[in-house]
Design a protein around this motif. Structure first.
Motif, PDB file in Angstrom:
ATOM      1  N   GLU A   1       0.920  -1.342   0.140  1.00  0.00           N
ATOM      2  CA  GLU A   1      -0.048   0.001  -0.057  1.00  0.00           C
ATOM      3  C   GLU A   1       0.922   1.133  -0.061  1.00  0.00           C
ATOM      4  OE1 GLU A   1      -3.757   2.046   2.461  1.00  0.00           O
ATOM      5  OE2 GLU A   1      -2.558   0.179   3.299  1.00  0.00           O
ATOM      6  N   TYR A   2       0.453   2.156  -1.018  1.00  0.00           N
ATOM      7  CA  TYR A   2       1.281   3.483  -0.907  1.00  0.00           C
ATOM      8  C   TYR A   2       0.169   4.597  -0.754  1.00  0.00           C
ATOM      9  CZ  TYR A   2       4.794   0.503  -2.908  1.00  0.00           C
ATOM     10  OH  TYR A   2       5.835  -0.563  -3.286  1.00  0.00           O
ATOM     11  N   GLN A   3       0.999   5.707  -0.152  1.00  0.00           N
ATOM     12  CA  GLN A   3       0.112   6.898   0.082  1.00  0.00           C
ATOM     13  C   GLN A   3       0.804   8.087  -0.878  1.00  0.00           C
ATOM     14  OE1 GLN A   3      -2.444   6.933   2.075  1.00  0.00           O
ATOM     15  NE2 GLN A   3      -2.042   4.772   2.577  1.00  0.00           N
TER      16      GLN A   3
ATOM     17  N   PRO B   1      -1.890  -1.172  10.485  1.00  0.00           N
ATOM     18  CA  PRO B   1      -1.265  -1.803   9.494  1.00  0.00           C
ATOM     19  C   PRO B   1      -0.578  -0.920   8.275  1.00  0.00           C
ATOM     20  CG  PRO B   1      -3.004  -3.010   9.896  1.00  0.00           C
ATOM     21  CD  PRO B   1      -3.237  -1.535  10.686  1.00  0.00           C
ATOM     22  N   GLY B   2       0.524  -1.169   7.700  1.00  0.00           N
ATOM     23  CA  GLY B   2       0.961  -0.366   6.529  1.00  0.00           C
ATOM     24  C   GLY B   2       2.349  -0.323   6.385  1.00  0.00           C
TER      25      GLY B   2
ATOM     26  N   LYS C   1      -2.670   7.690  12.282  1.00  0.00           N
ATOM     27  CA  LYS C   1      -3.352   6.837  10.911  1.00  0.00           C
ATOM     28  C   LYS C   1      -4.500   6.059  11.423  1.00  0.00           C
ATOM     29  CE  LYS C   1      -3.480   5.325   6.999  1.00  0.00           C
ATOM     30  NZ  LYS C   1      -3.770   6.000   5.750  1.00  0.00           N
ATOM     31  N   THR C   2      -4.601   5.426  12.331  1.00  0.00           N
ATOM     32  CA  THR C   2      -5.972   4.811  13.079  1.00  0.00           C
ATOM     33  C   THR C   2      -6.776   5.966  13.181  1.00  0.00           C
ATOM     34  OG1 THR C   2      -4.698   3.145  14.134  1.00  0.00           O
ATOM     35  CG2 THR C   2      -6.945   3.377  14.722  1.00  0.00           C
TER      36      THR C   2
ATOM     37  N   ALA D   1      -7.354  -3.334   9.577  1.00  0.00           N
ATOM     38  CA  ALA D   1      -6.918  -2.459   8.592  1.00  0.00           C
ATOM     39  C   ALA D   1      -8.270  -1.430   8.166  1.00  0.00           C
ATOM     40  CB  ALA D   1      -6.217  -3.117   7.469  1.00  0.00           C
ATOM     41  N   ASN D   2      -7.923  -0.994   7.111  1.00  0.00           N
ATOM     42  CA  ASN D   2      -9.231   0.075   6.667  1.00  0.00           C
ATOM     43  C   ASN D   2     -10.347  -0.922   6.429  1.00  0.00           C
ATOM     44  OD1 ASN D   2      -6.586   1.376   6.618  1.00  0.00           O
ATOM     45  ND2 ASN D   2      -7.376   2.819   4.835  1.00  0.00           N
TER      46      ASN D   2
END
Length: 399
Positions: free
Chosen positions: A141-143, A219-220, A240-241, A343-344
């Motif tokens: 996963e990339y932001q 996660p990430g 992030k959460t 996760a999301n």
């Protein structure tokens, strides 16, 4: 012969007049002659001029329509009016992009163009090819951001800007202890330092209902500065959460506790595609204490967490163990806290569970993850029988 016979033949009267006239008179005479051979009335001249003008306009219109049709057909094929690249690092709108295992460069480029990250897949691939064959985009996963230049997007995907940072990958379903070990290995910070902070979730703005940082270590993939402290690293994961919770509209301490705890259970109870249905079944159990499940969630994964193990083989004795505060066979409702890092997708399902009539679910194939649902215990027993038969034909797959 007489003198008169020697003279030239007599000129016509009008010719003699022309020869004897001055220049101005000659010009008028010539013009007069031309008009005699091409003489039109004023109305005829007007009509002729209008006809010629209309013919010219018609020709121009026909040419213009033909040109527009040609451009309309060829422009999409040739990309004449397509923007070939954006400038800069993006417009500030974050895009989470997951590179799946086995994805080709063309697939990645096409996805990024469709997501609005880059302007043109072809330009992206040209830039990628210029970087050399030794550069590879790894799955994960990339932001990214919308409207990034091809170069900026590639720098993020290839991690070219992260060479001097500590890289950490945190998997979903990991418990906090596993996360701390991974961070410690990448940064050199002792596991104990993270464990000490784990007992003080209030330092990171976490509601008091949570007994630890479990469930908040999102996660990430992360890149931490070389000099980042343990507190800074944990705060990044917690933030992030919080970002994901805000995106799903989850607010209030009780609601946050409920969603993160259910989400952590979903990670262990089925495939991602089944999360909404399982979340709905969990809500049905908790909201109907007079039903067949009497308000118990009855998740093997929660019992295993309380035992400090990772297993789905839970004995009757363990299900009756009152000392295990995560024992959802013994205690009604939610356990005392999350059992891992959701996760999301799990957070989204927990915040918006599917409305259904299910109370039971069981994974009948541990290889494919196939899960079957039931409204009654009798139906559930049939699904359990299917699972046990599958296990008997697949030795070692159910241990």
């Amino acid at each position: 012969m007489s003198d008169s016979s020697k003279r030239r033949p007599q000129e016509p009267e009008n010719l003699r007049m022309l020869l004897n006239s001055n220049d101005e008179e000659q010009r008028e005479g010539i013009l007069g002659l031309s008009v005699e051979h091409d003489e039109y009335t004023q109305e005829e001249r007007r009509r002729l001029k209008a006809r010629r003008r209309n013919t010219l306009i018609t020709a121009i219109l026909v040419f213009s329509v033909a040109l527009v049709m040609i451009v309309a057909i060829l422009a999409p094929q040739q990309g004449w009016f397509k923007r070939k690249d954006y400038r800069g690092d993006g417009n500030g709108t974050t895009v989470s992009y997951i590179v799946p295992d086995g994805a080709t460069n063309v697939q990645i480029a096409t996805d990024l163009e469709a997501d609005g990250v880059i302007a043109d897949a072809g330009r992206f691939l040209e830039e990628y090819n210029q970087m050399g064959e030794e550069q590879f985009i790894q799955p994960g996963e990339y932001q990214l951001e919308k409207e990034m230049s091809s170069e900026a997007a590639l720098h993020s995907l290839l991690n070219l800007d992260q060479a001097n940072k500590n890289y950490v990958a945190i998997n979903q379903t990991w418990r906090s202890s596993e996360t701390y070990e991974a961070i410690s290995k990448a940064t050199g910070i002792s596991v104990q330092e993270f464990k000490d902070l784990d007992q003080h979730p209030e330092k990171f703005g976490i509601p008091s209902k949570f007994p630890s940082l479990e469930g908040w270590l999102h996660p990430g993939e992360y890149y931490f500065e070389k000099d980042a402290s343990a507190e800074q690293i944990i705060q990044t994961l917690v933030d992030k959460t919080n970002d994901v919770l805000k995106e799903e509209g989850v607010e209030g301490d009780d609601r946050i506790f409920h969603v993160l705890t259910v989400a952590s259970i979903l990670e262990f109870e089925g495939l991602e595609k089944d999360y909404p249905a399982i979340a709905g079944a969990i809500e049905n159990r908790m909201n109907n204490p007079e039903g067949e499940t009497s308000g118990y969630i009855q998740s093997d994964a929660t019992v295993a967490y309380g035992l400090g193990k990772k297993t789905f083989q839970i004995s009757t004795e363990q299900k009756n163990d009152a000392s295990n505060k995560y024992n959802t066979f013994y205690y009604k409702g939610l356990p005392v806290g999350p059992i891992g890092s959701p996760a999301n997708a799990a957070i989204k399902a927990a915040s918006n569970p599917e409305k259904n009539d299910y109370y039971f679910w069981v994974t009948v194939n541990t290889v494919t993850g196939e899960t079957k649902f039931a409204k009654t215990y009798a139906e559930h027993l049939q699904n359990v029988d299917e699972y046990e038969k599958w296990c008997s034909h697949n030795e070692g797959k159910c241990a």
